[in-house]
Design a protein around this motif. Structure first.
Motif, PDB file in Angstrom:
ATOM      1  N   UNK A   1       0.879  -1.209   0.058  1.00  0.00           N
ATOM      2  CA  UNK A   1      -0.019  -0.193   0.448  1.00  0.00           C
ATOM      3  C   UNK A   1       0.934   1.518   0.405  1.00  0.00           C
ATOM      4  N   UNK A   2       0.247   2.379   0.318  1.00  0.00           N
ATOM      5  CA  UNK A   2       0.657   3.667  -1.187  1.00  0.00           C
ATOM      6  C   UNK A   2      -0.732   4.827   0.674  1.00  0.00           C
TER       7      UNK A   2
ATOM      8  N   UNK B   1      -2.792 -10.064   6.477  1.00  0.00           N
ATOM      9  CA  UNK B   1      -3.285  -8.704   5.153  1.00  0.00           C
ATOM     10  C   UNK B   1      -3.129  -7.885   5.868  1.00  0.00           C
ATOM     11  N   UNK B   2      -2.744  -6.755   5.765  1.00  0.00           N
ATOM     12  CA  UNK B   2      -3.216  -5.654   6.048  1.00  0.00           C
ATOM     13  C   UNK B   2      -3.020  -4.540   5.068  1.00  0.00           C
ATOM     14  N   UNK B   3      -4.471  -4.233   5.153  1.00  0.00           N
ATOM     15  CA  UNK B   3      -5.340  -2.863   5.038  1.00  0.00           C
ATOM     16  C   UNK B   3      -4.458  -1.370   4.956  1.00  0.00           C
ATOM     17  N   UNK B   4      -3.419  -0.898   4.613  1.00  0.00           N
ATOM     18  CA  UNK B   4      -2.835   0.473   4.418  1.00  0.00           C
ATOM     19  C   UNK B   4      -3.399   1.214   3.917  1.00  0.00           C
ATOM     20  N   UNK B   5      -4.055   1.551   3.289  1.00  0.00           N
ATOM     21  CA  UNK B   5      -4.528   2.696   2.475  1.00  0.00           C
ATOM     22  C   UNK B   5      -5.600   2.004   1.147  1.00  0.00           C
ATOM     23  N   UNK B   6      -6.063   3.480   0.549  1.00  0.00           N
ATOM     24  CA  UNK B   6      -6.635   3.510  -0.844  1.00  0.00           C
ATOM     25  C   UNK B   6      -7.044   4.261  -1.114  1.00  0.00           C
ATOM     26  N   UNK B   7      -8.090   4.573  -2.203  1.00  0.00           N
ATOM     27  CA  UNK B   7      -8.491   5.599  -2.901  1.00  0.00           C
ATOM     28  C   UNK B   7     -10.333   5.186  -3.626  1.00  0.00           C
ATOM     29  N   UNK B   8     -10.543   6.433  -3.971  1.00  0.00           N
ATOM     30  CA  UNK B   8     -12.062   6.344  -4.053  1.00  0.00           C
ATOM     31  C   UNK B   8     -12.101   7.693  -5.133  1.00  0.00           C
ATOM     32  N   UNK B   9     -12.075   7.123  -6.066  1.00  0.00           N
ATOM     33  CA  UNK B   9     -11.714   7.383  -7.694  1.00  0.00           C
ATOM     34  C   UNK B   9     -12.462   7.316  -8.496  1.00  0.00           C
ATOM     35  N   UNK B  10     -13.586   7.586  -9.369  1.00  0.00           N
ATOM     36  CA  UNK B  10     -14.369   7.902 -10.739  1.00  0.00           C
ATOM     37  C   UNK B  10     -15.570   6.965  -9.894  1.00  0.00           C
TER      38      UNK B  10
ATOM     39  N   UNK C   1      -1.320  -6.136  -4.512  1.00  0.00           N
ATOM     40  CA  UNK C   1      -2.556  -6.350  -5.005  1.00  0.00           C
ATOM     41  C   UNK C   1      -3.911  -4.817  -4.592  1.00  0.00           C
ATOM     42  N   UNK C   2      -4.479  -4.734  -5.852  1.00  0.00           N
ATOM     43  CA  UNK C   2      -5.662  -3.166  -5.327  1.00  0.00           C
ATOM     44  C   UNK C   2      -6.937  -4.066  -6.090  1.00  0.00           C
ATOM     45  N   UNK C   3      -7.930  -3.901  -4.502  1.00  0.00           N
ATOM     46  CA  UNK C   3      -9.320  -4.831  -4.322  1.00  0.00           C
ATOM     47  C   UNK C   3     -10.004  -3.722  -4.712  1.00  0.00           C
ATOM     48  N   UNK C   4     -11.123  -4.119  -5.175  1.00  0.00           N
ATOM     49  CA  UNK C   4     -12.088  -3.047  -5.871  1.00  0.00           C
ATOM     50  C   UNK C   4     -12.775  -4.023  -5.604  1.00  0.00           C
ATOM     51  N   UNK C   5     -13.724  -3.016  -3.885  1.00  0.00           N
ATOM     52  CA  UNK C   5     -14.799  -3.680  -3.787  1.00  0.00           C
ATOM     53  C   UNK C   5     -15.805  -2.995  -3.563  1.00  0.00           C
ATOM     54  N   UNK C   6     -17.419  -3.983  -3.313  1.00  0.00           N
ATOM     55  CA  UNK C   6     -17.909  -2.712  -3.306  1.00  0.00           C
ATOM     56  C   UNK C   6     -19.111  -2.411  -2.711  1.00  0.00           C
TER      57      UNK C   6
ATOM     58  N   UNK D   1      -7.495   7.131   2.925  1.00  0.00           N
ATOM     59  CA  UNK D   1      -8.717   6.380   1.833  1.00  0.00           C
ATOM     60  C   UNK D   1      -8.307   7.808   1.004  1.00  0.00           C
ATOM     61  N   UNK D   2      -7.240   8.257   0.167  1.00  0.00           N
ATOM     62  CA  UNK D   2      -7.849   9.769  -1.108  1.00  0.00           C
ATOM     63  C   UNK D   2      -9.115   9.700  -1.584  1.00  0.00           C
TER      64      UNK D   2
END
Length: 428
Positions: free
Chosen positions: A16-17, A202-211, A237-242, A259-260
């Motif tokens: 992540x970032x 497994x660590x989620x360390x960030x994300x992005x909401x875009x489009x 990996x980048x997960x794209x969940x609903x 989370x951007x």
């Protein structure tokens, strides 16, 4: 299904970032996977949410946790008490979730054979100046719908508990204790039997909401532990969940800030309070048959008496405010959980206010826990925060912030509420 080797959630998982430049600026080569529902955090609340979404809502659920197994954070480092719902302001989420959660929990435990016991609790005033606060708690509990509350004078309370000293007491017969590990095992088992997948380490360390799409950046916990904190991280990996339920406990707020596209202004400031427990030794039998709590203190409910289902007596927790935590420590739960033996010296005078016959040398170090708080020292305690799309504007994202006590008692009610929010959003 359980995936114990991180990066294997669909055979892969990610790194992540964050908003401060952790993450590699080029993510084009990072593989992406879709998911219907991702629950971040496999503590008791995350497990209850996963079960609710998989079993009752029919969702395909993926649960990720930075630890090697479930329930390794606050869920396994608490008093294991089923709270009645006395302490919390009327109409607050803590009050409603605690009372509703208690009923759901008792029913669930009976149906699944989970060890629990309704042993009752005494909240005690040890000097006349504390009696008004006790009366306030009584009124609050009644307004919250807590059954069976009764005020009693000191003599009556001390006849119930001969080792107790108090001037007045509030009896809560519906309070109790539970084997939290057995509860979590049952929730996990039901979630798995309805198709939920668990990926540990497994660590989620960030994300992005875009489009209109929320993306989560995930990494292997081991590689994050070994990261030099200088070079940029690149997601595996980048997960794209609903749907995303941020139930990361101690890491929920730090994660949300990474989370951007999520407005920083609606993310509260995190506070952390460490609490130690000491066990009672050198006694032939437990001195108390019920839970015994003093008048609440700043940051907590006071150093109280708890019993486990084997009759072991514990005292705690105290409140030690923690400063200067970093996000990696929050994500990986790298807090100091040691209990110093000389810490007992601060416990003896507090305990002897209501247990005057406590002998010197009878307290032994037990364990410690960390509470994720939304208010700091000398501030009015905050309510739970449940943020959905109405608050932050991101469809499918629910943030659970400040889920401290009574989080264990409230867990199934929180899960029910999360599912209701999802159902409402789906119908719009």
């Amino acid at each position: 299904m359980r995936v114990n080797g991180s990066i294997k959630i669909y055979r892969r998982l990610m790194s992540a970032a964050g908003k401060d430049g952790w993450i590699c600026s080029s993510l084009e080569s990072v593989p992406k996977e879709t998911a219907e529902a991702v629950v971040i955090g496999a503590g008791v609340v995350g497990l209850a949410v996963a079960r609710e979404l998989a079993m009752k809502a029919g969702r395909e659920v993926l649960v990720v946790d930075s630890a090697p197994t479930f329930g390794s954070g606050s869920s396994s480092r608490n008093s294991e008490v089923i709270h009645a719902g006395i302490y919390y302001p009327p109409n607050s989420l803590k009050a409603s979730f605690c009372v509703r959660g208690r009923h759901l929990l008792h029913e669930y435990c009976r149906h699944h054979g989970i060890p629990h016991k309704q042993i009752g609790k005494l909240i005690v005033a040890t000097r006349p100046s504390e009696i008004p606060k006790l009366s306030e708690l009584m009124g609050r509990g009644v307004e919250n719908g807590v059954e069976g509350l009764r005020m009693m004078d000191g003599q009556e309370a001390m006849r119930l508990e001969p080792e107790l000293y108090c001037t007045k007491a509030l009896l809560s017969p519906v309070s109790g204790i539970i084997d939290s590990h057995s509860l979590m095992l049952a929730l996990l088992g039901e979630a798995e039997s309805h198709g939920a997948i668990f990926s540990y380490n497994t660590t989620v360390i960030g994300g992005r909401y875009e489009g209109g799409q929320l993306q989560l950046y995930v990494c292997d916990s081991k590689s994050l532990t070994n990261w030099d904190r200088k070079s940029a991280l690149k997601p595996d990996l980048i997960l794209c969940p609903r749907i995303v339920v941020n139930s990361a406990g101690l890491g929920a707020l730090p994660l949300s800030k990474r989370i951007h596209g999520l407005d920083d202004r609606i993310i509260p400031t995190p506070y952390f309070a460490r609490g130690c427990y000491f066990t009672l030794s050198n006694v032939k039998s437990p001195p108390f048959q019920r839970l015994v709590y003093p008048i609440p203190e700043d940051g907590g409910l006071g150093v109280h008496v708890t019993l486990d289902l084997n009759g072991q007596v514990k005292f705690g927790p105290n409140v030690e405010w923690i400063d200067g935590t970093d996000d990696i420590s929050n994500f990986l739960n790298l807090f100091d959980y040691s209990v110093a033996e000389d810490g007992a010296n601060r416990f003896y005078p507090e305990i002897r206010k209501y247990y005057p016959h406590l002998n010197d040398g009878s307290l032994e170090p037990g364990y410690a826990g960390i509470r994720p708080k939304l208010t700091g020292p000398m501030q009015i305690p905050s309510d739970f925060i449940v943020q959905g799309e109405k608050i932050h504007g991101i469809p499918g994202l629910i943030n659970l912030f400040g889920i401290e006590s009574p989080g264990l008692t409230s867990s199934m009610a929180i899960a029910e509420h999360v599912a209701d929010i999802m159902n409402y959003s789906h119908k719009k």
